[in-house]
Design an enzyme around this catalytic site. Structure first.
Site, PDB file in Angstrom:
ATOM      1  N   THR A  54      -1.386  -2.548   5.667  1.00 31.56           N
ATOM      2  CA  THR A  54      -1.767  -1.303   6.425  1.00 31.56           C
ATOM      3  C   THR A  54      -2.512  -0.439   5.533  1.00 31.56           C
ATOM      4  O   THR A  54      -2.151   0.086   4.563  1.00 31.56           O
ATOM      5  CB  THR A  54      -0.512  -0.305   6.883  1.00 31.56           C
ATOM      6  OG1 THR A  54       0.570  -1.200   7.711  1.00 31.56           O
ATOM      7  CG2 THR A  54      -0.883   0.834   7.623  1.00 31.56           C
ATOM      8  N   THR A 113       0.727  -1.209  -0.157  1.00 28.00           N
ATOM      9  CA  THR A 113       0.156   0.082  -0.028  1.00 28.00           C
ATOM     10  C   THR A 113       0.793   1.290   0.134  1.00 28.00           C
ATOM     11  O   THR A 113       1.009   2.049   1.047  1.00 28.00           O
ATOM     12  CB  THR A 113      -0.944  -0.113   1.344  1.00 28.00           C
ATOM     13  OG1 THR A 113      -0.114  -0.011   2.499  1.00 28.00           O
ATOM     14  CG2 THR A 113      -1.820  -1.056   1.056  1.00 28.00           C
ATOM     15  N   CYS A 122       7.535   2.024   6.834  1.00 28.35           N
ATOM     16  CA  CYS A 122       6.210   2.123   7.542  1.00 28.35           C
ATOM     17  C   CYS A 122       6.057   3.715   7.909  1.00 28.35           C
ATOM     18  O   CYS A 122       4.875   4.083   7.672  1.00 28.35           O
ATOM     19  CB  CYS A 122       5.927   1.120   8.971  1.00 28.35           C
ATOM     20  SG  CYS A 122       6.018  -0.541   8.549  1.00 28.35           S
ATOM     21  N   ARG A 151       8.956  -5.339  13.158  1.00 29.05           N
ATOM     22  CA  ARG A 151      10.037  -4.403  13.051  1.00 29.05           C
ATOM     23  C   ARG A 151      11.058  -4.996  12.186  1.00 29.05           C
ATOM     24  O   ARG A 151      11.236  -6.309  12.347  1.00 29.05           O
ATOM     25  CB  ARG A 151      10.899  -4.054  14.509  1.00 29.05           C
ATOM     26  CG  ARG A 151       9.946  -3.299  15.419  1.00 29.05           C
ATOM     27  CD  ARG A 151      10.780  -3.385  16.737  1.00 29.05           C
ATOM     28  NE  ARG A 151      10.890  -4.624  17.354  1.00 29.05           N
ATOM     29  CZ  ARG A 151      11.656  -4.975  18.243  1.00 29.05           C
ATOM     30  NH1 ARG A 151      12.539  -4.142  18.801  1.00 29.05           N
ATOM     31  NH2 ARG A 151      11.604  -6.292  18.485  1.00 29.05           N
TER      32      ARG A 151
END
Length: 434
Positions: free
Chosen positions: A122, A86, A263, A154
């Site tokens: 996400t 995304t 992220c 992570r």
């Protein structure tokens, strides 16, 4: 449980491998035939410590397989996870949901019975409702529920994060879907790791809010570090003093050249855009984004000062280009701002990174790649420690000095102590906030 994982990027591959290690039967799907061929050979297309061994073990046990055939993977699955990219959409800051909706439509056409369609990617608030609409439109007879199950992995510690999570978040609105998700995560529940069940919108928001808050902590400490340099304070002491407060905590309070990765940059921009779209501007998040970019530019100015106001004709050794250690990910890495500025200013840049070369060779044109730190700093005027890989934490500083023309050290991760660096023979040592 039988699971189909759509997408073998970072999140999809790690999640699929770990689910199979729970004992589930997992089929990972990807449209890239080269990637599927690589995975079927036992080769991992990303660098994540321990992932290759875990993957091979579960393939050999018959619990994990890879295919390019989505319909084959989805048929008979109890849960189908969407773990596609995304990325930030060019021009407006929105998350690009093209791949999510395309996957949902394909899944709808391939369903052969009841399944929970789980969004692992996400996605902005409201996306799972739209996924449900896409599935209904593509297959009105489909029997399914939609769930939101955001990831909190992570890079560099993803397997441990999956197996020993702070929490698992599940957004779903039917008892049947909750039962399926409960069975999938049963190994974690039995070990008393918290599983938080909520509605779809709250699950979606939890992911964005968490990442934005962590990005805020990083950006806050970087601004304090800049102030420390002006007033003569030591950011390491300040961070320690702050972090001992239980209300604050010591994580994500390490000053550096700005956050990067897959992220934080993407998710902060998406959250800011969501706020704008709903007439509720997220002023703190918007400021975090601006300040993080300013931090990267400030690093260039710091290095320019160390080079006497010009990079032209200087030889500069750069240690590390990935956005953090223990990953090969260079997305939004500070190196992508700093290194081109050095090259553009006329410097001869020599780079080394344990895992970053594969991505870095096309992202950082004009640099020379070296085998290790000593080769990178040979005849250099300045060494820049940009990523705190373990290989760079215990360098033979005297050996480094001996190979340099003008021994200046820019420690942008605060790995070393000034006395040790100067004692080894460096003419200057510059760090962050000290």
């Amino acid at each position: 449980m039988r699971i189909a994982m759509i997408g073998t990027g970072y999140v999809g591959l790690v999640s699929g491998v770990c689910f199979s290690d729970f004992g589930h039967e997992v089929v990972c799907v990807d449209k890239n035939p080269d990637k599927i061929a690589m995975l079927n050979r036992g080769e991992v297309p990303i660098y994540e410590p321990g992932l290759d061994e875990l993957m091979v073990r579960n393939v050999e046990a018959g619990r994990l397989s890879f295919t390019g055939d989505l319909a084959e993977a989805v048929a008979g699955a109890d849960a189908v996870f969407i773990a596609v990219g995304t990325p930030t959409r060019r021009g407006d800051g929105h998350a690009d949901l093209t791949y999510v909706f395309a996957a949902a439509e394909e899944i709808a056409k391939a369903l052969t019975g009841y399944a929970v369609i789980v969004t692992k990617s996400t996605v902005p608030v409201g996306t799972n409702r739209k996924v449900e609409e896409v599935v209904r439109a593509a297959n009105s007879a489909a029997e399914f529920d939609v769930a939101s199950n955001p990831e909190f992995l992570r890079e560099g510690a993803a397997i441990d994060d999956f197996m020993r999570p702070d929490r698992v978040v599940v957004g779903c609105e039917s008892a049947r879907a909750r039962d399926v998700m409960g069975d999938i995560y049963r190994p974690l529940y039995l070990r008393e790791f918290p599983v938080v069940y909520t509605d779809l919108e709250s699950a979606e928001m939890i992911k964005y809010a968490a990442n934005a808050f962590l990005a805020t902590k990083i950006t806050f400490i970087n601004e304090i570090a800049a102030l420390c340099e002006r007033v003569g304070a030591d950011i390491k002491a300040v961070s320690k003093g702050m972090g001992l407060d239980g209300r604050i905590g010591n994580k994500f309070l390490h000053a550096g050249p700005g956050y990067g990765g897959s992220c934080f940059p993407k998710d902060t921009r998406a959250l800011a855009r969501i706020g704008q779209d709903h007439a509720m501007p997220q002023h703190i998040v918007e400021t975090v984004i601006d300040v993080n970019e300013a931090v990267k530019r400030r690093m260039v100015e710091k290095l320019l000062d160390l080079c006497g106001g010009s990079f032209n004709g200087k030889t500069i050794g750069v240690l590390g280009v990935t956005f953090k250690p223990n990953t090969d990910d260079m997305r939004e890495a500070p190196a992508l701002t700093i290194v081109p500025a050095l090259v553009g200013g006329g410097a001869k840049v020599r780079v080394t990174d344990p895992q970053g070369r594969r991505e870095g060779e096309h992202l950082l044109p004009g640099v020379t790649w070296c085998a290790d730190a000593y080769e990178a700093c040979d005849k250099a005027d300045l060494v820049v420690l940009l990523t705190e890989w373990n290989e760079f934490r215990a360098l033979d500083l005297k050996r480094l000095v001996e190979g340099m023309t003008k021994p200046h050290f820019a420690d942008l991760r605060n790995v070393y102590e000034r006395g040790d660096v100067l004692g080894a023979g460096f003419a200057t040592y510059d760090a962050i906030g000290r």
